[in-house]
Design an enzyme around this catalytic site. Sequence first.
Site, short mmCIF file in Angstrom:
data_model
loop_
_atom_site.label_atom_id
_atom_site.label_comp_id
_atom_site.label_asym_id
_atom_site.label_seq_id
_atom_site.Cartn_x
_atom_site.Cartn_y
_atom_site.Cartn_z
N GLY A 1 0.83 -1.21 0.00
CA GLY A 1 0.00 0.00 0.00
C GLY A 1 0.86 1.25 0.00
O GLY A 1 1.86 1.32 0.71
N SER B 1 -0.85 7.17 3.05
CA SER B 1 -0.07 8.03 3.94
C SER B 1 0.59 7.24 5.07
O SER B 1 1.78 7.42 5.36
CB SER B 1 -0.96 9.15 4.52
OG SER B 1 -2.07 8.61 5.19
N LYS C 1 -12.95 2.91 17.18
CA LYS C 1 -12.64 4.33 17.46
C LYS C 1 -12.90 5.20 16.23
O LYS C 1 -13.22 6.38 16.36
CB LYS C 1 -11.21 4.49 17.99
CG LYS C 1 -10.10 4.01 17.06
CD LYS C 1 -9.48 5.12 16.22
CE LYS C 1 -8.64 4.55 15.12
NZ LYS C 1 -7.96 5.55 14.31
#
Length: 335
Positions: A9, A12, A194
């Site tokens: 991947g 970021s 979360k």
Amino acid sequence: MFLNVVVLGGGSFGTAMAAHIASRKAQMEVHMLVRDPIVCRSINDDHCNHKYFPDHKLPKNVVATTDAQTALLKADYCLHAVPVQFSSAFLEGIASYVDPALPFISLSKGLELNTLRMMSQIIPQALRNPRQPFIALSGPSFALELMNKLPTAMVVATKDKKLANAAQQLLASSYLRINTSSDVTGVEIAGALKNVLAIAAGIVDGMHLGNNSMAALVAQGCSEIRWLATKMGAKPTTITGLSGTGDIMLTCFVNLSRNRTVGVRLGLGEKLEDILGSMNQVAEGVSTAGAVIALAQKYNVKMPVLTAVARIIDNELTPKKAVYELMNLPQVEEV
């Protein structure tokens, strides 16, 4: 010791971790497997991921490729940074190049929408190897701050103590502390949910409901995550640690959070498809919210805040109606 690390991947967080590992030792070779040939070229030619970090130079020992076989050849560790919803299909496509003893360190947080699977289930099943070594990496860690070498603390979770220590050695540095845990379920569930709670926190902010309601909402959300996680076999202490409360505070209260941003814009009245269409990164909480209702039913846990987020995303409820419903729930004893 010369080590080969592959990062799956080119987003970021994958880029930040690749840069972090590569900068620790010159004798480390870090291969990034990316999909976009333009990103691949920019990493190899300019030592920069122009798409996510145009102002940061990457270490020279970070190399990008679009070829899975090349990336995985001789790999000693694999960091998985592909978004959860795409992980299964992606891994099935590269399974034939993966060594059955290659340790996978998962950076992806979320639950697969229809199956409710966590990454600790997705990775070995997609690779058709139930014994594939697995580690979950989680904790409060924005990619940009890692790139800027700001002090950060995270946790690696695995059932294998030797593997936990090896991952700790690989990742820890003067600005990144790595704790270890054997509670893989707790770390993964906290990391997934979360993101859903961050959408709720963003909605509160977007609707200008004030600090009192923000604190109450996040406290309630933390309880809901703890109730579900412990029913699934997690330790309550994990939910109050780095991968639980630590990550929740960062994602719910800081503007850099993608999931919180989605919530803010929903709270301001924007349509979900417009919000997602304007983002160049994946907000995992949007997909994971859909899994929350099914999990709450499966484990018989009342999760009014997190299920309200799922209903808002599914267009069953407006943010205003959700607030009204939550405020009108029965007054109860705190648990």
